[in-house]
Structures are given as structure tokens and as C-alpha cells.
Design a protein around this motif. Structure first.
Motif, PDB file in Angstrom:
ATOM      1  N   ALA A 283     -28.709   3.338 -32.114  1.00 59.06           N
ATOM      2  CA  ALA A 283     -27.525   2.802 -31.439  1.00 59.06           C
ATOM      3  C   ALA A 283     -27.859   2.579 -29.966  1.00 59.06           C
ATOM      4  N   ASP A 286     -23.227   2.677 -25.596  1.00 61.48           N
ATOM      5  CA  ASP A 286     -22.654   3.957 -25.166  1.00 61.48           C
ATOM      6  C   ASP A 286     -21.876   4.653 -26.270  1.00 61.48           C
ATOM      7  N   ASP A 287     -21.596   3.947 -27.368  1.00 59.55           N
ATOM      8  CA  ASP A 287     -20.789   4.512 -28.446  1.00 59.55           C
ATOM      9  C   ASP A 287     -21.629   4.778 -29.682  1.00 59.55           C
ATOM     10  N   ASP A 288     -21.231   5.808 -30.455  1.00 54.20           N
ATOM     11  CA  ASP A 288     -21.853   6.045 -31.752  1.00 54.20           C
ATOM     12  C   ASP A 288     -21.527   4.884 -32.686  1.00 54.20           C
ATOM     13  N   LYS A 313     -25.852   8.226 -33.727  1.00 52.98           N
ATOM     14  CA  LYS A 313     -25.366   8.657 -32.425  1.00 52.98           C
ATOM     15  C   LYS A 313     -25.922   7.765 -31.320  1.00 52.98           C
ATOM     16  N   SER A 314     -25.126   7.587 -30.287  1.00 48.70           N
ATOM     17  CA  SER A 314     -25.543   6.748 -29.165  1.00 48.70           C
ATOM     18  C   SER A 314     -26.850   7.256 -28.562  1.00 48.70           C
ATOM     19  N   ALA A 344     -20.339  -0.930 -32.935  1.00 49.73           N
ATOM     20  CA  ALA A 344     -21.263  -0.539 -31.869  1.00 49.73           C
ATOM     21  C   ALA A 344     -22.614  -1.187 -32.137  1.00 49.73           C
TER      22      ALA A 344
END
Length: 492
Positions: A283, A286-288, A313-314, A344
Motif C-alpha cells: 500500500a 497513507d491509508d490501509d 497496511k499502509s 487505497a
């Protein structure tokens, strides 16, 4: 990976020559004209880079270069279109010179001294220009077939699926086509985020003009990791980049860059007889990312049991061991956001193995963009080829053209319909009377987007040696705004 055609200035100059002086003004502005919708025009120049093929003394490498026939490219300045791949380094000499669209050319090289290549195509040979190198290493701990499509220079690359495990030797090859030094940064990301280096390894690596630099990834971190994501960026200049993977007892191949980060990805071309498939995703934002995982097979899409979703996960690398999920039917992996409103950006690639025990071989399938108007795989043989076509959304119709052969052979064309949510795996058309190798060009005729990959199988001594190349849009055209003549700007 972004691929930017080098033609916008040239196109703008051509427009200016035709229209005199073009004025772009806001709608309704007195004395002005409104710019029309953009039109697609063929690129006038394309650039390609090929990494040094192998460090083995017994390696045999075949190069193929082609520009698809039927394009609308214009003659280059002086009326002599050209396309050459040159050896990179202190001694520069032509290896492949293309003379006409639709007629591929080929060359061979032996041993560990074969250099990286850099080249450019102009005029009518620029739109869709493609090249590939295919290397066979018959013996050794990492014997196998290593295939890679030569790529355009860029400034940003993502490589999920790399490794610093003790059984792996992963070399990042960085090639600089320009006359000044490029400076590159390399970042490694594992399951817990970015790997820090007290020594600053991987930062500010110089790549001299017109040269190629291999970097052994295990020298950038003290801790071995089975699955990593590599991020390559340039501080100055532009480069080509690819990761050469050598895995003891399994095989060898190139890991190309993933498509640009996106909320939804397609990884086409998993062979029907794959014995192991491992998905590696990262990812980038900034986001998962919460992704649905589906296998698009001949009859449609299914969710692999136990792997219906993947949480990424980010800033971290996630892995899913999908084992032999194809179970005798060729397919493609389709990743989509579990919640369409919370997509994301991610990058992804597959490590694919055929065979078992001492008779294994591996290849990599990165996420890739759709075929779009047209895409080409340059190196194809009379046998051993499989073309995978995936329509993740709506049904689509595609036209597949086999070019003339490098030595002899007449072009052939077939049209295929790909069902929505399915993968169609076919033996591609072969030129009649083929001698040498040939190119395959895929064009979208109607329907939804299609993602494609070509598998080339070159078995030897009972080992199912193979390589997979994806076929994203060749970016043979560029969008150029239309302008109307406005002579009022000449008045007082």
C-alpha cells in the motif's frame, strides 16, 4: 510505472506551423477562440532501455525489435524514420536496426559480457515500438529462461515481489540512457514497513551517463526478508529499472515494475499448470488497503478459498500464498477495493512456479494496465506461446495480429471474444511459413478493457522453463488539444 512519450513539444510545434499562432482563451472571451477537445496523434519519438541480460558464461540471449504495422506515424525529420538499439557503455554500436513497420528484426548474444541496450525510434517507427530480450541459462543453480520487455525511461518504479532471502540473489539493474549522470534512491519495504540503513545504503546512487549499474539488494539490509517491495526514484535524470531474480534450485527471471499505484489491479497470465502462486502487495498511500481477491478463469471469476480478501497496511508489504489456485485452468488475479468508497492505492506482483522438486522454474507477473488501443509482445516462437486475455468488467472483442517473421513468414490475424469477468487463454496465431521469431500485437476492438500477457515456454531436460510478459498499452499516441487560428493577436 509511468511511460511519458517524448513528443508533446514536437506536436505543439507542428500545430503552430499549421495554424500560424494559436490562441487558447476562456469560453466567451472577446476576440478569442475556444480550444477544442484533445485529439490523439501518433508519437514522433520513442525510447527503450534493456538491462544487461545475464552474468552467466553459458547464457544465450535473443533480442527482437518491432514496430506494429498499420500505424499512422509520420516520417522523421529528413524523411528517414529509424529505430536502433545500441549497446550501452564506453563502446557504442548498433545491435538492432529496424527499417520498416511490421517487419521485426532479431539478433543474438552469448555469455556474460552482453551489455545493456539503449535506443530510440523516430517518425513512422516510433508509435508502438517494442523490443524484448529472452535469455536461456541451461545449467547452474539458477538456470532458467529470463524474459523482459525493454522499457521506456522513467523516474519512479515499484517492485513488489523482490527478496533478500538467503536462497535468492536479486539484482536491481538501473540503466541511464542520457549524457549526464543520474542519481537514484532505493527504498526497501518489508512486512513491518521501511527497512532502515544506518550506513545510508541505497541513497544517492550515481548511474553514469549511458551506462547500467546492478545493485545486489541484499547489500542494502543486514536482515534477510523473503518478500519485499522495492521503490526506486531518481533525484536527477531518468532511468530504466528491472530486478533480475536468481533463486537457488528453482530458477531465474526478471521482475518488471508494477503498474502505477491504483485501488484496483489486474495480474494477467497465470499458467494453467502453476504449482505455486504467491501474491505480494504493497500500500503506497497513507491509508490501509482492504482488497477483494478473485481469480478470473475460463468460466468467470471466483474467490480463492481462504483468500477472499487481503488486508495491506499502509507502507507495508503483505503476502498471500495462493498455492496451486489455478488447478489446471489458466487464469488471472483481479484485486479490487472491498469498499469502493475507500479505495487505497496499491502495487502488486505474483511469483509463479511451474514444476516440482528439481524440475522447477519461476516467473513473475506484475500488475499491468489494460491493452487499450494496442499492445505488442516482440519475441514469439512457432511453438510454446500462450496468450492470456482478461476482461475484468464487460465483455470485450480483441484482434490479435501475428507479424511477419524475422526471416520469413506472412502475417496472420484472429479475433477473439473475452467473456466478462473471465480469462481466455489461447495459442496465438503464427505467421504462415514462419522462419525466425515474430511479434504479437493485441488491439481492443470493442467492449470493456482487456488485460493481456504472453507466456513463452522453452522446456529443457524435463524442466518447464518459461517466462511471462504483460502487454500494457504501448502509448503509441498522445492527446493534443486542438487549436483554432486566431489572427486577432497580430492586430494593434
Amino acid at each position: 510505472m509511468k511511460r511519458a512519450p517524448l513528443t508533446l513539444a514536437a506536436v505543439a510545434a507542428a500545430l503552430a506551423a499549421v495554424t500560424g499562432i494559436a490562441s487558447f482563451t476562456a469560453p466567451g472571451e472577446p476576440g478569442g477562440t475556444t480550444a477544442k477537445a484533445a485529439v490523439r496523434m501518433p508519437v514522433e519519438r520513442s525510447a527503450l532501455l534493456c538491462p544487461a541480460p545475464s552474468g552467466s558464461d553459458v547464457a544465450e540471449t535473443a533480442y527482437t525489435s518491432v514496430t506494429p504495422a498499420g500505424g499512422s506515424g509520420q516520417a522523421s525529420p529528413g524523411g528517414r524514420p529509424g529505430a536502433q538499439l545500441l549497446t550501452a557503455g564506453k563502446t557504442v554500436k548498433p545491435l538492432l536496426t529496424l527499417k520498416e513497420p511490421g517487419k521485426p528484426v532479431a539478433a543474438k548474444a552469448s555469455g556474460a559480457e552482453a551489455p545493456a541496450l539503449a535506443g530510440a525510434a523516430e517518425g513512422a517507427l516510433a508509435p508502438g515500438w517494442a523490443a524484448q530480450q529472452t535469455t536461456v541459462v541451461p545449467v547452474g543453480s539458477a538456470r532458467g529462461v529470463l524474459g523482459v520487455g525493454c522499457s521506456a525511461p522513467d523516474t519512479d518504479f515499484w517492485f513488489p515481489g523482490a527478496s533478500t532471502a538467503k536462497t535468492r540473489q536479486d539484482y536491481l539493474h538501473v540503466t541511464n540512457p542520457d549524457d549526464s549522470t543520474a542519481v537514484v534512491d532505493i527504498e526497501l519495504y518489508g512486512p513491518d514497513g521501511r527497512l532502515k540503513s544506518d550506513s545510508g545504503a541505497g541513497e544517492g546512487i550515481p548511474v553514469p551517463a549511458k551506462s547500467s549499474v546492478p545493485v545486489l539488494l541484499s547489500t542494502l539490509t543486514a536482515t534477510p526478508f523473503a518478500d519485499l517491495t522495492v521503490h526506486v526514484t531518481t533525484r536527477t535524470g531518468r532511468v530504466g529499472a528491472a530486478v533480475q531474480v536468481l533463486e537457488d534450485g528453482v530458477g531465474a527471471d526478471w521482475l518488471p515494475a508494477s503498474a502505477d499505484p491504483s485501488g484496483a489491479l489486474v495480474l494477467p497470465g497465470i499458467p494453467a499448470d502453476a504449482t505455486s502462486v504467491r501474491l505480494v502487495a504493497f500500500a503506497t498511500g497513507d491509508d490501509d488497503a482492504d482488497l477483494t481477491v478473485k481469480l478470473a478463469g475460463p468460466g468467470g471469476s471466483i474467490s480463492p478459498a481462504g483468500h477472499e480478501q487481503l488486508h495491506v497496511k499502509s507502507g507495508m508489504t503483505a503476502v498471500a500464498d495462493l498455492k496451486d489456485l489455478t488447478r489446471g485452468e489458466a487464469g488471472s488475479l483481479v484485486l479490487a477495493p472491498a469498499d469502493a468508497g475507500r479505495a487505497a492505492p496499491v502495487v502488486a506482483a505474483l511469483r509463479v512456479v511451474r514444476g516440482t522438486g528439481e524440475k522447477q522454474e519461476l516467473a513473475f507477473v506484475p500488475a499491468t494496465g489494460p491493452v487499450g488501443d494496442r499492445a505488442t509482445a516482440a519475441d514469439n516462437r512457432a511453438t510454446g506461446g500462450t496468450l492470456s486475455l482478461t476482461a475484468p468488467g464487460a465483455e470485450a472483442v480483441v484482434k490479435v495480429t501475428a507479424s511477419a517473421g524475422t526471416e520469413a513468414g506472412e502475417p496472420a490475424t484472429k479475433t477473439y471474444t473475452v467473456k466478462a469477468g473471465a480469462t481466455l487463454a489461447v495459442q496465438p496465431p503464427v505467421p504462415a511459413g514462419l522462419k525466425g521469431s515474430y511479434a504479437l500485437t493485441v488491439e481492443t476492438v470493442s467492449g470493456g478493457p482487456v488485460h493481456a500477457a504472453r507466456t513463452l515456454a522453452l522446456p529443457a531436460d524435463g524442466i518447464p522453463m518459461f517466462t511471462v510478459q504483460t502487454l500494457p498499452d504501448d502509448r503509441g499516441t498522445v492527446a493534443v488539444p486542438e487549436a483554432e487560428q486566431d489572427l486577432s493577436v497580430l492586430g494593434g
